[in-house]
Motif scaffolding. Structure first.
Motif, PDB file in Angstrom:
ATOM      1  N   ALA A 335       1.047  -1.370  -0.055  1.00  0.00           N
ATOM      2  CA  ALA A 335      -0.077   0.045   0.114  1.00  0.00           C
ATOM      3  C   ALA A 335       0.838   1.076  -0.017  1.00  0.00           C
ATOM      4  O   ALA A 335       0.510   2.144  -0.611  1.00  0.00           O
ATOM      5  CB  ALA A 335      -0.956  -0.135   1.364  1.00  0.00           C
ATOM      6  N   GLU A 336       2.094   1.356   0.676  1.00  0.00           N
ATOM      7  CA  GLU A 336       2.964   2.587   0.777  1.00  0.00           C
ATOM      8  C   GLU A 336       3.787   2.561  -0.397  1.00  0.00           C
ATOM      9  O   GLU A 336       4.466   3.418  -0.344  1.00  0.00           O
ATOM     10  CB  GLU A 336       3.680   2.395   2.028  1.00  0.00           C
ATOM     11  CG  GLU A 336       4.722   1.259   2.019  1.00  0.00           C
ATOM     12  CD  GLU A 336       4.193  -0.215   2.662  1.00  0.00           C
ATOM     13  OE1 GLU A 336       4.921  -0.815   2.882  1.00  0.00           O
ATOM     14  OE2 GLU A 336       2.993  -0.303   2.611  1.00  0.00           O
ATOM     15  N   ASN A 337       3.692   1.649  -1.267  1.00  0.00           N
ATOM     16  CA  ASN A 337       4.753   1.640  -2.496  1.00  0.00           C
ATOM     17  C   ASN A 337       3.987   2.379  -3.684  1.00  0.00           C
ATOM     18  O   ASN A 337       2.785   2.155  -3.879  1.00  0.00           O
ATOM     19  CB  ASN A 337       5.146   0.652  -2.826  1.00  0.00           C
ATOM     20  CG  ASN A 337       6.398   0.298  -1.501  1.00  0.00           C
ATOM     21  OD1 ASN A 337       6.789   1.086  -0.708  1.00  0.00           O
ATOM     22  ND2 ASN A 337       7.050  -1.023  -1.651  1.00  0.00           N
ATOM     23  N   VAL A 338       4.552   2.513  -4.760  1.00  0.00           N
ATOM     24  CA  VAL A 338       4.051   2.570  -6.120  1.00  0.00           C
ATOM     25  C   VAL A 338       4.804   1.720  -6.966  1.00  0.00           C
ATOM     26  O   VAL A 338       5.969   1.180  -6.879  1.00  0.00           O
ATOM     27  CB  VAL A 338       4.467   4.261  -6.706  1.00  0.00           C
ATOM     28  CG1 VAL A 338       5.645   4.472  -6.618  1.00  0.00           C
ATOM     29  CG2 VAL A 338       3.573   4.491  -7.783  1.00  0.00           C
ATOM     30  N   ARG A 339       4.047   1.297  -7.911  1.00  0.00           N
ATOM     31  CA  ARG A 339       4.625   0.235  -9.220  1.00  0.00           C
ATOM     32  C   ARG A 339       4.291   0.741 -10.376  1.00  0.00           C
ATOM     33  O   ARG A 339       3.229   1.487 -10.848  1.00  0.00           O
ATOM     34  CB  ARG A 339       3.736  -1.101  -8.853  1.00  0.00           C
ATOM     35  CG  ARG A 339       4.349  -2.389  -9.723  1.00  0.00           C
ATOM     36  CD  ARG A 339       3.616  -3.578  -9.328  1.00  0.00           C
ATOM     37  NE  ARG A 339       3.924  -4.169  -8.101  1.00  0.00           N
ATOM     38  CZ  ARG A 339       3.265  -5.265  -7.737  1.00  0.00           C
ATOM     39  NH1 ARG A 339       2.441  -5.879  -8.325  1.00  0.00           N
ATOM     40  NH2 ARG A 339       3.740  -5.798  -6.527  1.00  0.00           N
ATOM     41  N   LEU A 355       7.857   5.981  -2.375  1.00  0.00           N
ATOM     42  CA  LEU A 355       7.592   7.245  -2.848  1.00  0.00           C
ATOM     43  C   LEU A 355       8.728   8.178  -2.806  1.00  0.00           C
ATOM     44  O   LEU A 355       9.114   9.158  -3.517  1.00  0.00           O
ATOM     45  CB  LEU A 355       6.568   8.010  -2.481  1.00  0.00           C
ATOM     46  CG  LEU A 355       5.061   7.342  -2.851  1.00  0.00           C
ATOM     47  CD1 LEU A 355       3.905   8.158  -2.345  1.00  0.00           C
ATOM     48  CD2 LEU A 355       5.119   7.020  -4.202  1.00  0.00           C
ATOM     49  N   ASP A 356       9.757   7.931  -1.631  1.00  0.00           N
ATOM     50  CA  ASP A 356      10.860   8.895  -1.211  1.00  0.00           C
ATOM     51  C   ASP A 356      11.561   8.103  -0.629  1.00  0.00           C
ATOM     52  O   ASP A 356      11.882   6.906  -0.225  1.00  0.00           O
ATOM     53  CB  ASP A 356      10.417  10.175  -0.659  1.00  0.00           C
ATOM     54  CG  ASP A 356       9.660  10.051   0.534  1.00  0.00           C
ATOM     55  OD1 ASP A 356       9.974   9.128   1.346  1.00  0.00           O
ATOM     56  OD2 ASP A 356       8.585  10.767   0.490  1.00  0.00           O
ATOM     57  N   ILE A 357      12.721   8.841  -0.006  1.00  0.00           N
ATOM     58  CA  ILE A 357      14.048   8.291   0.629  1.00  0.00           C
ATOM     59  C   ILE A 357      13.973   8.495   2.178  1.00  0.00           C
ATOM     60  O   ILE A 357      14.899   8.281   2.895  1.00  0.00           O
ATOM     61  CB  ILE A 357      15.090   8.594   0.224  1.00  0.00           C
ATOM     62  CG1 ILE A 357      15.364  10.164   0.295  1.00  0.00           C
ATOM     63  CG2 ILE A 357      15.410   8.103  -1.243  1.00  0.00           C
ATOM     64  CD1 ILE A 357      16.771  10.493  -0.042  1.00  0.00           C
ATOM     65  N   ARG A 358      12.650   9.043   2.777  1.00  0.00           N
ATOM     66  CA  ARG A 358      12.700   9.664   3.989  1.00  0.00           C
ATOM     67  C   ARG A 358      12.936   8.465   5.202  1.00  0.00           C
ATOM     68  O   ARG A 358      13.926   8.843   5.828  1.00  0.00           O
ATOM     69  CB  ARG A 358      11.259  10.379   4.497  1.00  0.00           C
ATOM     70  CG  ARG A 358      10.886  11.353   3.565  1.00  0.00           C
ATOM     71  CD  ARG A 358       9.310  12.165   4.093  1.00  0.00           C
ATOM     72  NE  ARG A 358       8.733  12.561   2.916  1.00  0.00           N
ATOM     73  CZ  ARG A 358       7.723  12.892   3.067  1.00  0.00           C
ATOM     74  NH1 ARG A 358       7.159  12.999   4.332  1.00  0.00           N
ATOM     75  NH2 ARG A 358       7.014  13.641   2.106  1.00  0.00           N
ATOM     76  N   ALA A 359      12.345   7.522   4.918  1.00  0.00           N
ATOM     77  CA  ALA A 359      12.394   6.452   5.954  1.00  0.00           C
ATOM     78  C   ALA A 359      13.738   5.927   5.991  1.00  0.00           C
ATOM     79  O   ALA A 359      14.545   5.689   7.082  1.00  0.00           O
ATOM     80  CB  ALA A 359      11.481   5.496   5.764  1.00  0.00           C
ATOM     81  N   ALA A 360      14.218   5.625   4.708  1.00  0.00           N
ATOM     82  CA  ALA A 360      15.640   5.153   4.699  1.00  0.00           C
ATOM     83  C   ALA A 360      16.789   6.078   5.287  1.00  0.00           C
ATOM     84  O   ALA A 360      17.737   5.680   5.837  1.00  0.00           O
ATOM     85  CB  ALA A 360      16.059   4.861   3.278  1.00  0.00           C
TER      86      ALA A 360
END
Length: 637
Positions: A335-339, A355-360
């Motif tokens: 759900a939190e990803n885009v494909r 969607l972005d690199i925030r969590a990483a």
């Protein structure tokens, strides 16, 4: 900027710096880093920028500062020769063409004298050459300590030198590949450094998105099929139907490409660059299921001969991972990803990513106290640099904006033609070509035309050729795609009576100082394509948060891209030139004011006559300088 970096190092805090062209940001972060005596990791956007830092900037500073520091360069596996796979290729590789086989012979000769095994040492070897995956390793096919050439391995040597160095130069792709796969030793390296610096940080988010997700591509499958056949024929000939498996895998890769590309698959050579398709635009469940079945057959064949060679065990692991990935893509995305689907001229890739690199990035920043420095010439169009800090999870970082020392008001002019066709109107492209032909004629060439799409690139390039031919001009049109990027730039520098027409790859990272480039023309405002699946997903998230997606995303992205494109014009304190933006929205829409404010403070011009007069003056000023340089050169000879 240097003082701010020194404070970040001392306090072990995060610092984000936007430093305009001419600030000298490389020295601004390297000097305090080298003087600190702390261990540092420096990451930049590309392998060529890595080489520049490692071979030129760092050695120069180490010598000047008298700092007895050990330096190391670390790239991804595909940058290094794999001795084992080179030998295997000579015995049983399947080459796509005769030229690739000839390149193997050239690599074998080079291998006898190289100390680093870095392909960058070889002149004329394109990093997209089909020989590179044949003679380099991947995480999946590397035999590790079981490899007969382990002691001579260039990747092992590079990693060992990195672990022993005081300053290690990596690139963004390597950094994120390691976060995702633990496959470059950055995971071991990062905990041991006190300073992590990211130059060209505006490319960090896109590099991260590529590597933090899951990918399945037709090229991957073809590489696996080739390695399966080659190893089968070398180490287990006659024990399995390797040729039959190879054929079925190749067919499965081809079927995946046809199903994913749909009607685009027949475009062949007409399709240039990459296109992104929405996941829902294609139904791939059946094709992915058939692919998983073929990979199951490969697993059975490999299990029967796994004791014959360590390579078969690695091939088993690759087949298993490919099969699991194919089955995962046959189910719904997280759900939190885009494909989405990437379609290129020869291959397709299925991609699922965050969607972005925030969590990483937050995970890395919170892991241990160290100094983090992120810098680029373009990181946002507001004081908080929120375009970058939001997507990278760095809202709490200290932010510094350092303006360019160049005198843009005196040396540069900005012209936005009024009454120009809108980008949505059919006559826009031909009108850009006509205006560009008149301006280039006033300057005698020395012009870049930057387009936002490959379609516009073709329209403008064709139009320029037609107008120059009609007028009997000797100006030459250099077009992206007709030769390698480096060769086109070299020809542009050597043949000033020319116009270079380029798209995405020419908007940044191009350095043509002096009189060689004095006019940059941008066809239209570089808004992100609204039908891009990644863009659509980011817009949905912003709207769900109650934010204005147009202002907070589309205009912010356009501002960054515009600053990058405009940055090609003035590269030194004596450069002079004209920036032209052929989009009436720049002058007529409310957001145009915000975009103009994002650019360096160039003096605006109101009419084409003023623009041509400015270029004519630059051309007149250039002639005496050129004559003086020729006289000086003759005297020296």
């Amino acid at each position: 900027m240097s003082r701010a970096v020194a404070q970040a190092i001392e306090r072990r805090e995060a610092l984000v710096v936007e430093a305009g062209t001419g600030v000298g940001k490389t020295f601004a972060y390297l000097v305090p880093t080298l003087l600190s005596g702390s261990r540092a990791l420096v990451s930049t956007a590309t392998k060529s920028l890595q080489d520049q830092l490692y071979l030129r900037d760092l050695p120069r500073l180490v010598e000047v500062l008298g700092a007895p520091l050990r330096l190391a360069l670390l790239k991804g596996r595909s940058s290094y020769l794999c001795l084992h796979r080179m030998k295997e290729a000579r015995q049983g590789a399947v080459f796509p063409d005769r030229r690739t086989a000839m390149q193997l012979a050239r690599i074998e000769r080079w291998a006898q004298g190289t100390a680093s095994g870095d392909f960058a040492e070889m002149d004329g070897l394109d990093d997209r050459s089909p020989i590179i995956p044949i003679v380099s390793s991947t995480r999946e096919n590397c035999l590790g300590s079981e490899c007969p050439d382990w002691r001579s391995c260039y990747v092992v040597k590079a990693r060992r030198e990195a672990m022993e160095a005081d300053v290690v130069v990596v690139n963004h792709h390597l950094f994120f590949a390691d976060i995702a796969l633990r496959d470059s030793q950055v995971a071991e390296l990062l905990p041991s450094v006190d300073i992590a610096i990211f130059d060209e940080a505006h490319q960090l988010a896109e590099a991260g998105v590529q590597f933090l997700g899951t990918m399945l591509g037709s090229a991957q499958l073809l590489d696996f099929a080739r390695d399966l056949l080659g190893q089968g024929l070398v180490a287990a000939r006659g024990l399995q139907d390797w040729q039959g498996l190879h054929t079925r895998l190749e067919r499965a890769a081809r079927e995946l490409r046809l199903a994913a590309a749909g009607p685009l698959a027949t475009a062949g050579r007409e399709l240039r660059g990459q296109l992104k398709l929405g996941w829902r635009e294609r139904d791939l469940v059946t094709t992915l299921g058939e692919l998983a079945e073929v990979l199951a057959l490969a697993l059975e064949a490999l299990a029967a001969v796994e004791d014959a060679s360590p390579d078969f065990q690695r091939l088993q692991e690759r087949a298993q991972l490919l099969r699991e990935t194919a089955l995962a893509f046959a189910t719904e995305p997280a759900a939190e990803n885009v494909r989405w689907i990437d379609v290129g001229p020869q291959h397709v890739r299925l991609v699922e990513s965050p969607l972005d690199i925030r969590a990483a990035m937050r995970e890395q920043l919170d892991a241990a106290p160290r100094a983090w420095v992120f810098t680029s010439a373009t990181l946002g169009d507001d004081e908080q640099l929120s375009w970058f800090t939001e997507s990278a999870g760095l809202q709490d970082a200290r932010v510094l904006r350092v303006g360019s020392p160049f005198d843009y008001a005196s040396h540069a002019r900005l012209y936005v033609p009024r009454g120009f066709p809108k980008p949505s109107e059919p006559e826009h492209g031909p009108s850009v070509a006509l205006l560009a032909s008149r301006l280039a004629r006033a300057l005698g060439g020395r012009t870049f035309v930057l387009t936002t799409t490959l379609r516009n690139l073709q329209v403008v390039a064709d139009g320029l050729r037609e107008y120059f031919e009609q007028a009997g001009d000797a100006l030459q049109v250099l077009q992206q795609g007709t030769a390698p990027k480096r060769a086109l730039l070299q020809r542009f520098r050597e043949q000033p009576a020319s116009v270079l027409v380029g798209s995405a790859t020419f908007w940044e990272g191009i350095d043509v100082p002096g009189d060689a480039l004095q006019c940059v023309i941008i066809d239209k405002l570089p808004f992100p394509p609204p039908n891009d699946p990644l863009v659509e997903a980011r817009v949905r998230r912003l709207e769900a948060e109650g934010r204005n997606a147009f202002a907070d995303y589309f205009v912010a992205e356009a501002a960054i891209a515009l600053k990058q494109g405009a940055g090609r014009l003035i590269r030194t304190e004596t450069d002079q030139g004209l920036l032209v933006i052929c989009d009436p929205r720049m002058a007529g829409m409310n957001y145009g004011r915000r975009l103009r404010a994002a650019l360096p403070p160039m003096t605006p011009l109101d009419t084409e006559a003023e623009a041509r007069a400015w270029l004519g003056m630059l051309d007149e000023q250039r002639a005496p300088r050129a004559a003086h340089q020729n006289d000086a050169g003759s005297g020296a000879r």
